[in-house]
Design a protein around this motif. Structure first.
Motif, PDB file in Angstrom:
ATOM      1  N   GLN A 131      29.135 -72.253  24.471  1.00  0.00           N
ATOM      2  CA  GLN A 131      28.637 -73.524  24.997  1.00  0.00           C
ATOM      3  C   GLN A 131      27.603 -74.196  24.091  1.00  0.00           C
ATOM      4  O   GLN A 131      27.570 -75.422  23.981  1.00  0.00           O
ATOM      5  CB  GLN A 131      28.029 -73.298  26.390  1.00  0.00           C
ATOM      6  CG  GLN A 131      29.020 -72.791  27.419  1.00  0.00           C
ATOM      7  CD  GLN A 131      30.124 -73.807  27.720  1.00  0.00           C
ATOM      8  OE1 GLN A 131      29.869 -75.002  27.835  1.00  0.00           O
ATOM      9  NE2 GLN A 131      31.354 -73.331  27.827  1.00  0.00           N
ATOM     10  N   LEU A 132      26.772 -73.391  23.461  1.00  0.00           N
ATOM     11  CA  LEU A 132      25.719 -73.949  22.611  1.00  0.00           C
ATOM     12  C   LEU A 132      26.111 -73.991  21.141  1.00  0.00           C
ATOM     13  O   LEU A 132      25.522 -74.732  20.358  1.00  0.00           O
ATOM     14  CB  LEU A 132      24.432 -73.125  22.753  1.00  0.00           C
ATOM     15  CG  LEU A 132      23.736 -73.153  24.109  1.00  0.00           C
ATOM     16  CD1 LEU A 132      22.510 -72.229  24.083  1.00  0.00           C
ATOM     17  CD2 LEU A 132      23.314 -74.572  24.478  1.00  0.00           C
ATOM     18  N   GLY A 133      27.086 -73.199  20.778  1.00  0.00           N
ATOM     19  CA  GLY A 133      27.411 -73.045  19.365  1.00  0.00           C
ATOM     20  C   GLY A 133      26.465 -72.034  18.752  1.00  0.00           C
ATOM     21  O   GLY A 133      25.274 -71.993  19.070  1.00  0.00           O
ATOM     22  N   ALA A 134      26.978 -71.198  17.894  1.00  0.00           N
ATOM     23  CA  ALA A 134      26.174 -70.142  17.287  1.00  0.00           C
ATOM     24  C   ALA A 134      25.970 -70.401  15.807  1.00  0.00           C
ATOM     25  O   ALA A 134      26.878 -70.853  15.111  1.00  0.00           O
ATOM     26  CB  ALA A 134      26.854 -68.780  17.489  1.00  0.00           C
ATOM     27  N   VAL A 135      24.763 -70.114  15.356  1.00  0.00           N
ATOM     28  CA  VAL A 135      24.477 -70.187  13.929  1.00  0.00           C
ATOM     29  C   VAL A 135      25.211 -69.036  13.263  1.00  0.00           C
ATOM     30  O   VAL A 135      24.963 -67.868  13.569  1.00  0.00           O
ATOM     31  CB  VAL A 135      22.961 -70.089  13.665  1.00  0.00           C
ATOM     32  CG1 VAL A 135      22.686 -70.091  12.171  1.00  0.00           C
ATOM     33  CG2 VAL A 135      22.235 -71.244  14.348  1.00  0.00           C
ATOM     34  N   ALA A 136      26.129 -69.355  12.369  1.00  0.00           N
ATOM     35  CA  ALA A 136      26.942 -68.320  11.726  1.00  0.00           C
ATOM     36  C   ALA A 136      26.186 -67.688  10.567  1.00  0.00           C
ATOM     37  O   ALA A 136      25.351 -68.329   9.935  1.00  0.00           O
ATOM     38  CB  ALA A 136      28.252 -68.921  11.222  1.00  0.00           C
ATOM     39  N   PRO A 137      26.464 -66.409  10.257  1.00  0.00           N
ATOM     40  CA  PRO A 137      25.852 -65.785   9.089  1.00  0.00           C
ATOM     41  C   PRO A 137      26.126 -66.556   7.809  1.00  0.00           C
ATOM     42  O   PRO A 137      25.308 -66.587   6.904  1.00  0.00           O
ATOM     43  CB  PRO A 137      26.493 -64.390   9.079  1.00  0.00           C
ATOM     44  CG  PRO A 137      26.875 -64.136  10.496  1.00  0.00           C
ATOM     45  CD  PRO A 137      27.282 -65.478  11.041  1.00  0.00           C
ATOM     46  N   VAL A 138      27.285 -67.193   7.739  1.00  0.00           N
ATOM     47  CA  VAL A 138      27.614 -68.082   6.618  1.00  0.00           C
ATOM     48  C   VAL A 138      27.712 -69.486   7.183  1.00  0.00           C
ATOM     49  O   VAL A 138      28.486 -69.750   8.107  1.00  0.00           O
ATOM     50  CB  VAL A 138      28.944 -67.681   5.942  1.00  0.00           C
ATOM     51  CG1 VAL A 138      29.259 -68.653   4.813  1.00  0.00           C
ATOM     52  CG2 VAL A 138      28.866 -66.256   5.417  1.00  0.00           C
ATOM     53  N   ALA A 139      26.916 -70.406   6.657  1.00  0.00           N
ATOM     54  CA  ALA A 139      26.823 -71.754   7.217  1.00  0.00           C
ATOM     55  C   ALA A 139      28.180 -72.450   7.208  1.00  0.00           C
ATOM     56  O   ALA A 139      28.957 -72.353   6.263  1.00  0.00           O
ATOM     57  CB  ALA A 139      25.800 -72.574   6.429  1.00  0.00           C
ATOM     58  N   ALA A 140      28.447 -73.169   8.306  1.00  0.00           N
ATOM     59  CA  ALA A 140      29.687 -73.934   8.405  1.00  0.00           C
ATOM     60  C   ALA A 140      29.381 -75.265   9.077  1.00  0.00           C
ATOM     61  O   ALA A 140      28.512 -75.360   9.942  1.00  0.00           O
ATOM     62  CB  ALA A 140      30.732 -73.154   9.206  1.00  0.00           C
ATOM     63  N   ALA A 141      30.107 -76.302   8.683  1.00  0.00           N
ATOM     64  CA  ALA A 141      29.879 -77.625   9.250  1.00  0.00           C
ATOM     65  C   ALA A 141      30.435 -77.687  10.672  1.00  0.00           C
ATOM     66  O   ALA A 141      31.542 -77.218  10.943  1.00  0.00           O
ATOM     67  CB  ALA A 141      30.536 -78.685   8.384  1.00  0.00           C
ATOM     68  N   THR A 142      29.641 -78.219  11.608  1.00  0.00           N
ATOM     69  CA  THR A 142      30.082 -78.389  12.983  1.00  0.00           C
ATOM     70  C   THR A 142      29.705 -79.787  13.453  1.00  0.00           C
ATOM     71  O   THR A 142      28.818 -80.426  12.892  1.00  0.00           O
ATOM     72  CB  THR A 142      29.429 -77.350  13.912  1.00  0.00           C
ATOM     73  OG1 THR A 142      28.009 -77.494  13.825  1.00  0.00           O
ATOM     74  CG2 THR A 142      29.810 -75.936  13.510  1.00  0.00           C
ATOM     75  N   ALA A 143      30.380 -80.253  14.507  1.00  0.00           N
ATOM     76  CA  ALA A 143      30.107 -81.584  15.026  1.00  0.00           C
ATOM     77  C   ALA A 143      28.704 -81.658  15.615  1.00  0.00           C
ATOM     78  O   ALA A 143      28.025 -82.673  15.500  1.00  0.00           O
ATOM     79  CB  ALA A 143      31.142 -81.955  16.080  1.00  0.00           C
ATOM     80  N   ARG A 144      28.267 -80.592  16.252  1.00  0.00           N
ATOM     81  CA  ARG A 144      26.942 -80.537  16.849  1.00  0.00           C
ATOM     82  C   ARG A 144      26.193 -79.344  16.280  1.00  0.00           C
ATOM     83  O   ARG A 144      26.768 -78.275  16.099  1.00  0.00           O
ATOM     84  CB  ARG A 144      27.054 -80.403  18.371  1.00  0.00           C
ATOM     85  CG  ARG A 144      25.722 -80.259  19.096  1.00  0.00           C
ATOM     86  CD  ARG A 144      25.948 -79.985  20.575  1.00  0.00           C
ATOM     87  NE  ARG A 144      24.679 -79.600  21.220  1.00  0.00           N
ATOM     88  CZ  ARG A 144      23.863 -80.467  21.799  1.00  0.00           C
ATOM     89  NH1 ARG A 144      24.166 -81.749  21.814  1.00  0.00           N
ATOM     90  NH2 ARG A 144      22.745 -80.055  22.358  1.00  0.00           N
ATOM     91  N   ALA A 145      24.916 -79.525  16.006  1.00  0.00           N
ATOM     92  CA  ALA A 145      24.127 -78.422  15.457  1.00  0.00           C
ATOM     93  C   ALA A 145      24.127 -77.257  16.443  1.00  0.00           C
ATOM     94  O   ALA A 145      23.837 -77.442  17.628  1.00  0.00           O
ATOM     95  CB  ALA A 145      22.703 -78.890  15.187  1.00  0.00           C
ATOM     96  N   PRO A 146      24.460 -76.060  16.007  1.00  0.00           N
ATOM     97  CA  PRO A 146      24.462 -74.914  16.924  1.00  0.00           C
ATOM     98  C   PRO A 146      23.052 -74.608  17.403  1.00  0.00           C
ATOM     99  O   PRO A 146      22.079 -74.779  16.667  1.00  0.00           O
ATOM    100  CB  PRO A 146      25.032 -73.783  16.074  1.00  0.00           C
ATOM    101  CG  PRO A 146      24.796 -74.188  14.656  1.00  0.00           C
ATOM    102  CD  PRO A 146      24.866 -75.683  14.642  1.00  0.00           C
ATOM    103  N   GLN A 147      22.952 -74.135  18.633  1.00  0.00           N
ATOM    104  CA  GLN A 147      21.638 -73.863  19.218  1.00  0.00           C
ATOM    105  C   GLN A 147      21.387 -72.392  19.516  1.00  0.00           C
ATOM    106  O   GLN A 147      20.286 -72.043  19.937  1.00  0.00           O
ATOM    107  CB  GLN A 147      21.455 -74.683  20.508  1.00  0.00           C
ATOM    108  CG  GLN A 147      21.262 -76.178  20.264  1.00  0.00           C
ATOM    109  CD  GLN A 147      20.991 -76.926  21.547  1.00  0.00           C
ATOM    110  OE1 GLN A 147      21.903 -77.337  22.248  1.00  0.00           O
ATOM    111  NE2 GLN A 147      19.712 -77.097  21.874  1.00  0.00           N
ATOM    112  N   LEU A 148      22.381 -71.536  19.331  1.00  0.00           N
ATOM    113  CA  LEU A 148      22.151 -70.094  19.473  1.00  0.00           C
ATOM    114  C   LEU A 148      21.901 -69.520  18.086  1.00  0.00           C
ATOM    115  O   LEU A 148      22.817 -69.411  17.271  1.00  0.00           O
ATOM    116  CB  LEU A 148      23.345 -69.404  20.136  1.00  0.00           C
ATOM    117  CG  LEU A 148      23.180 -67.893  20.352  1.00  0.00           C
ATOM    118  CD1 LEU A 148      22.034 -67.590  21.313  1.00  0.00           C
ATOM    119  CD2 LEU A 148      24.478 -67.260  20.863  1.00  0.00           C
TER     120      LEU A 148
END
Length: 401
Positions: free
Chosen positions: A187-204
């Motif tokens: 639901q919040l999106g997770a910060v991945a160990p390797v950065a990836a572009a997402t529509a919304r900034a992840p908050q976990l």
């Protein structure tokens, strides 16, 4: 069996354990359990808890778990080799029911071989207690509360607010913690160990739980806990310098990695006296775990400014009994003034409408010497020797509260 993997613990257990292997392999310690929640009968569950701990002591690290640990930049190869041989030993832990429903747990032995007990034992106590007192949990209520939190975090203006799961030791259950983390990640999106572009900034931002970090592809989070700086009271050359000694040994081991200093083993005043220009520059930031968080944050920012360090380059980590509303308040106060991170524990992993247990396991002796924690929240103080506690206050110039 509640604990299925030795990775089902917080990252700081491994980061501290590596320091112990390399610098203090002969240290011996004692831990004590304390339940701060009044009127709770844990003694009736002693036999069940003991059986779960016995099962915990049969576990070994699997090859894929060791390989994942080896992939972490700050985990060294010889430490992983040691873990490949490691197994918790039941002889180092005693669980005794006492009158009036109290439960005595003593953990005594080599620090290197007892340090992993704390988090899984606390998780076991929680789960045994709740599966006996709440045999038909209201998970619908828990999910409704979780989605309310998610909606609060997704309000406009909070796009840069990131939280982390710090809830392993006080979770309702193992399965519930996994559901919470999976839901937050989705639901919040997770910060991945390797950065990836997402529509919304992840908050976990990640989780302190190493097993779920591995399973779900999250960033494992954590540095040091109170026990590390407490043990340094018995391991350094001079008690007054024990906090400085602890920070220096940490920096020697990690060479710039894991640079978050814990600020409340001796209270904020003593921390700021020791956290001089050298440490302000050497460490990435500090973690709050007791006392008023708003006052603490303002004092940290002022401290950096007084040492000519730009607070916007430093991180403040808040982790003391956070709720989502309190997290949002802190974010709005300090956003843009420094880098921020928030570790939320019980409010995420044990919020189904039942009163959570306030339970801890703290170190009380190292190398046959008392050690203590002098928190900015007096109820969090932990020491069995009042004479030593008075001496420690005198050495660090801490007034009785």
């Amino acid at each position: 069996m509640i604990i299925h993997s030795l990775l089902d613990t917080d990252l700081y257990k491994f980061t501290m354990m590596q320091v112990v292997l390399h610098h203090f392999p002969g240290a011996r310690v004692e831990y004590r359990f304390k339940c701060r929640t009044p009127g709770v009968d844990l003694a009736r569950h002693a036999a069940e808890i003991r059986e779960e701990v016995r099962a915990l002591c049969t576990l070994r690290f699997a090859d894929n778990e060791l390989a994942w640990l080896r992939s972490l930049r700050f985990i060294k190869s010889d430490f992983v080799d040691f873990l490949g041989l490691f197994q918790l030993n039941e002889k180092y832990i005693r669980i005794t029911p006492l009158p009036a429903g109290e439960l005595e747990i003593r953990i005594e032995g080599p620090w290197l071989h007892t340090i992993p007990f704390e988090i899984p034992v606390l998780a076991i106590i929680n789960e045994v207690y709740f599966r006996n007192t709440q045999p038909h949990p209201d998970f619908a209520e828990g999910r409704a509360r979780m989605h309310t939190k998610i909606a609060q975090l997704q309000q406009a203006g909070l796009e840069d607010l990131k939280i982390a799961d710090y809830g392993t030791r006080r979770r309702f259950s193992r399965d519930w913690q996994e559901e919470v983390i999976r839901t937050l990640s989705t639901q919040l999106g997770a910060v991945a160990p390797v950065a990836a572009a997402t529509a919304r900034a992840p908050q976990l931002a990640g989780t302190s739980n190493v097993l779920y970090a591995m399973k779900l592809g999250l960033i494992p989070l954590g540095t040091m806990a109170h026990e590390y700086l407490q043990a340094c009271q018995a391991l350094g050359s001079r008690l007054r310098d024990s906090q400085i000694y602890g920070f220096e040994m940490w920096a020697r081991e990690y060479r710039g990695d894991l640079g978050i200093a814990l600020s409340d083993v001796y209270g904020m005043n003593a921390f700021l006296r020791d956290f001089d220009l050298y440490f302000c520059k050497l460490f990435d930031g500090a973690r709050h775990d007791s006392g008023d968080p708003f006052q603490w944050g303002e004092r940290m920012l002022a401290h950096y400014q007084a040492h000519r360090v730009d607070p916007r380059t430093k991180s403040l980590i808040f982790s003391d009994m956070l709720t989502v509303p309190r997290t949002i308040q802190l974010y709005r106060r300090f956003h843009g003034r420094c880098q921020l991170a928030f570790g939320i524990g019980t409010h995420l992993t044990n919020d189904l409408g039942y009163e959570p247990l306030q339970i801890v396991i703290k170190m009380v002796r190292c190398n046959d010497q008392p050690v203590a924690k002098l928190s900015d929240t007096p109820a969090k103080n932990m020491c069995e020797d009042e004479h030593y506690l008075a001496y420690l206050r005198q050495v660090f110039g801490i007034e009785q509260t």
